[in-house]
Design a protein around this motif. Structure first.
Motif, PDB file in Angstrom:
ATOM      1  N   ARG A   5      52.456  43.804  35.880  1.00  0.00           N
ATOM      2  CA  ARG A   5      53.293  44.333  36.954  1.00  0.00           C
ATOM      3  C   ARG A   5      53.217  45.851  36.912  1.00  0.00           C
ATOM      4  O   ARG A   5      53.489  46.454  35.875  1.00  0.00           O
ATOM      5  CB  ARG A   5      54.742  43.888  36.780  1.00  0.00           C
ATOM      6  CG  ARG A   5      54.910  42.389  36.889  1.00  0.00           C
ATOM      7  CD  ARG A   5      56.307  41.938  36.604  1.00  0.00           C
ATOM      8  NE  ARG A   5      57.247  42.578  37.514  1.00  0.00           N
ATOM      9  CZ  ARG A   5      58.557  42.594  37.319  1.00  0.00           C
ATOM     10  NH1 ARG A   5      59.086  42.022  36.247  1.00  0.00           N
ATOM     11  NH2 ARG A   5      59.343  43.188  38.182  1.00  0.00           N
ATOM     12  N   VAL A   6      52.862  46.451  38.045  1.00  0.00           N
ATOM     13  CA  VAL A   6      52.751  47.900  38.139  1.00  0.00           C
ATOM     14  C   VAL A   6      53.851  48.394  39.063  1.00  0.00           C
ATOM     15  O   VAL A   6      53.856  48.068  40.256  1.00  0.00           O
ATOM     16  CB  VAL A   6      51.360  48.325  38.674  1.00  0.00           C
ATOM     17  CG1 VAL A   6      51.271  49.842  38.752  1.00  0.00           C
ATOM     18  CG2 VAL A   6      50.248  47.758  37.789  1.00  0.00           C
ATOM     19  N   MET A   7      54.804  49.150  38.498  1.00  0.00           N
ATOM     20  CA  MET A   7      55.916  49.678  39.277  1.00  0.00           C
ATOM     21  C   MET A   7      55.427  50.799  40.196  1.00  0.00           C
ATOM     22  O   MET A   7      54.567  51.593  39.816  1.00  0.00           O
ATOM     23  CB  MET A   7      57.004  50.246  38.362  1.00  0.00           C
ATOM     24  CG  MET A   7      57.581  49.259  37.373  1.00  0.00           C
ATOM     25  SD  MET A   7      58.467  47.943  38.173  1.00  0.00           S
ATOM     26  CE  MET A   7      57.622  46.533  37.499  1.00  0.00           C
ATOM     27  N   THR A  16      48.203  38.092  38.188  1.00  0.00           N
ATOM     28  CA  THR A  16      48.382  37.054  37.165  1.00  0.00           C
ATOM     29  C   THR A  16      47.035  36.496  36.731  1.00  0.00           C
ATOM     30  O   THR A  16      46.049  36.589  37.453  1.00  0.00           O
ATOM     31  CB  THR A  16      49.253  35.890  37.697  1.00  0.00           C
ATOM     32  OG1 THR A  16      48.623  35.310  38.835  1.00  0.00           O
ATOM     33  CG2 THR A  16      50.649  36.372  38.051  1.00  0.00           C
ATOM     34  N   TRP A  17      47.026  35.915  35.535  1.00  0.00           N
ATOM     35  CA  TRP A  17      45.831  35.251  35.003  1.00  0.00           C
ATOM     36  C   TRP A  17      46.274  34.092  34.134  1.00  0.00           C
ATOM     37  O   TRP A  17      47.384  34.077  33.612  1.00  0.00           O
ATOM     38  CB  TRP A  17      44.961  36.224  34.212  1.00  0.00           C
ATOM     39  CG  TRP A  17      45.618  36.797  32.993  1.00  0.00           C
ATOM     40  CD1 TRP A  17      45.608  36.279  31.719  1.00  0.00           C
ATOM     41  CD2 TRP A  17      46.418  37.972  32.914  1.00  0.00           C
ATOM     42  NE1 TRP A  17      46.333  37.069  30.868  1.00  0.00           N
ATOM     43  CE2 TRP A  17      46.838  38.125  31.583  1.00  0.00           C
ATOM     44  CE3 TRP A  17      46.817  38.921  33.847  1.00  0.00           C
ATOM     45  CZ2 TRP A  17      47.647  39.172  31.159  1.00  0.00           C
ATOM     46  CZ3 TRP A  17      47.616  39.966  33.422  1.00  0.00           C
ATOM     47  CH2 TRP A  17      48.017  40.090  32.099  1.00  0.00           C
ATOM     48  N   ASP A  18      45.403  33.123  33.978  1.00  0.00           N
ATOM     49  CA  ASP A  18      45.669  31.950  33.144  1.00  0.00           C
ATOM     50  C   ASP A  18      44.967  32.156  31.817  1.00  0.00           C
ATOM     51  O   ASP A  18      43.736  32.061  31.731  1.00  0.00           O
ATOM     52  CB  ASP A  18      45.172  30.682  33.844  1.00  0.00           C
ATOM     53  CG  ASP A  18      45.576  29.421  33.110  1.00  0.00           C
ATOM     54  OD1 ASP A  18      45.596  29.422  31.856  1.00  0.00           O
ATOM     55  OD2 ASP A  18      45.872  28.423  33.787  1.00  0.00           O
ATOM     56  N   ARG A  34      39.746  40.747  33.569  1.00  0.00           N
ATOM     57  CA  ARG A  34      39.006  42.018  33.675  1.00  0.00           C
ATOM     58  C   ARG A  34      39.667  42.955  34.680  1.00  0.00           C
ATOM     59  O   ARG A  34      39.769  44.162  34.436  1.00  0.00           O
ATOM     60  CB  ARG A  34      37.549  41.760  34.068  1.00  0.00           C
ATOM     61  CG  ARG A  34      36.679  41.300  32.917  1.00  0.00           C
ATOM     62  CD  ARG A  34      35.201  41.357  33.254  1.00  0.00           C
ATOM     63  NE  ARG A  34      34.842  40.554  34.411  1.00  0.00           N
ATOM     64  CZ  ARG A  34      34.520  39.258  34.373  1.00  0.00           C
ATOM     65  NH1 ARG A  34      34.501  38.628  33.227  1.00  0.00           N
ATOM     66  NH2 ARG A  34      34.203  38.622  35.480  1.00  0.00           N
ATOM     67  N   GLU A  35      40.130  42.410  35.803  1.00  0.00           N
ATOM     68  CA  GLU A  35      40.792  43.236  36.811  1.00  0.00           C
ATOM     69  C   GLU A  35      42.121  43.775  36.268  1.00  0.00           C
ATOM     70  O   GLU A  35      42.454  44.949  36.473  1.00  0.00           O
ATOM     71  CB  GLU A  35      41.025  42.427  38.092  1.00  0.00           C
ATOM     72  CG  GLU A  35      41.737  43.184  39.185  1.00  0.00           C
ATOM     73  CD  GLU A  35      40.969  44.380  39.741  1.00  0.00           C
ATOM     74  OE1 GLU A  35      41.541  45.082  40.593  1.00  0.00           O
ATOM     75  OE2 GLU A  35      39.816  44.646  39.335  1.00  0.00           O
ATOM     76  N   ALA A  36      42.877  42.948  35.570  1.00  0.00           N
ATOM     77  CA  ALA A  36      44.141  43.400  34.980  1.00  0.00           C
ATOM     78  C   ALA A  36      43.876  44.508  33.963  1.00  0.00           C
ATOM     79  O   ALA A  36      44.596  45.509  33.926  1.00  0.00           O
ATOM     80  CB  ALA A  36      44.869  42.228  34.326  1.00  0.00           C
ATOM     81  N   GLU A  37      42.839  44.351  33.150  1.00  0.00           N
ATOM     82  CA  GLU A  37      42.494  45.371  32.157  1.00  0.00           C
ATOM     83  C   GLU A  37      42.058  46.669  32.840  1.00  0.00           C
ATOM     84  O   GLU A  37      42.425  47.765  32.421  1.00  0.00           O
ATOM     85  CB  GLU A  37      41.398  44.864  31.237  1.00  0.00           C
ATOM     86  CG  GLU A  37      41.111  45.792  30.092  1.00  0.00           C
ATOM     87  CD  GLU A  37      40.214  45.180  29.044  1.00  0.00           C
ATOM     88  OE1 GLU A  37      40.149  45.767  27.942  1.00  0.00           O
ATOM     89  OE2 GLU A  37      39.579  44.136  29.293  1.00  0.00           O
ATOM     90  N   ARG A  38      41.302  46.560  33.936  1.00  0.00           N
ATOM     91  CA  ARG A  38      40.872  47.744  34.680  1.00  0.00           C
ATOM     92  C   ARG A  38      42.082  48.498  35.245  1.00  0.00           C
ATOM     93  O   ARG A  38      42.196  49.711  35.104  1.00  0.00           O
ATOM     94  CB  ARG A  38      39.943  47.340  35.831  1.00  0.00           C
ATOM     95  CG  ARG A  38      39.391  48.538  36.611  1.00  0.00           C
ATOM     96  CD  ARG A  38      38.740  48.109  37.915  1.00  0.00           C
ATOM     97  NE  ARG A  38      39.696  47.611  38.888  1.00  0.00           N
ATOM     98  CZ  ARG A  38      40.526  48.375  39.612  1.00  0.00           C
ATOM     99  NH1 ARG A  38      40.542  49.690  39.449  1.00  0.00           N
ATOM    100  NH2 ARG A  38      41.347  47.831  40.492  1.00  0.00           N
ATOM    101  N   ILE A  39      43.016  47.756  35.839  1.00  0.00           N
ATOM    102  CA  ILE A  39      44.221  48.378  36.397  1.00  0.00           C
ATOM    103  C   ILE A  39      45.051  49.008  35.280  1.00  0.00           C
ATOM    104  O   ILE A  39      45.565  50.118  35.427  1.00  0.00           O
ATOM    105  CB  ILE A  39      45.042  47.349  37.191  1.00  0.00           C
ATOM    106  CG1 ILE A  39      44.262  46.923  38.437  1.00  0.00           C
ATOM    107  CG2 ILE A  39      46.412  47.908  37.567  1.00  0.00           C
ATOM    108  CD1 ILE A  39      44.853  45.718  39.157  1.00  0.00           C
TER     109      ILE A  39
END
Length: 81
Positions: A5-7, A16-18, A34-39
């Motif tokens: 979650r990005v405020m 989200t990811w499983d 990978r997308e969550a880690e990039r963000i």
């Protein structure tokens, strides 16, 4: 299920990811991680602070992305003026 979650001024953006599917190399789950880690890295480079949130436990500040986290909250740097 993990969640990043990005405020922001708009509230919060969620990704989200499983985690279980990622462990068995599911392509869609791995892409989400990978997308969550990039963000995560992008927000940290802008000065955001990250907290790992786990049910029943106090929030823990983290400096590195953790795909096993139940929830990660990114709080942007507060700028006074």
């Amino acid at each position: 299920m993990g969640m990043l979650r990005v405020m922001s001024r708009r509230g919060d953006d969620r990704l989200t990811w499983d985690e279980q599917k990622a462990l068995v190399k599911d392509p869609e789950a791995l892409a989400a991680v990978r997308e969550a880690e990039r963000i995560f890295e992008q927000e940290r480079s802008k000065g955001a602070t990250a907290f790992r949130i786990e049910t029943g436990k106090p929030a823990q500040r983290i400096d590195k992305f953790d795909a096993t986290a139940e929830q990660i909250i990114m709080v942007p740097r507060v700028v006074g003026g």
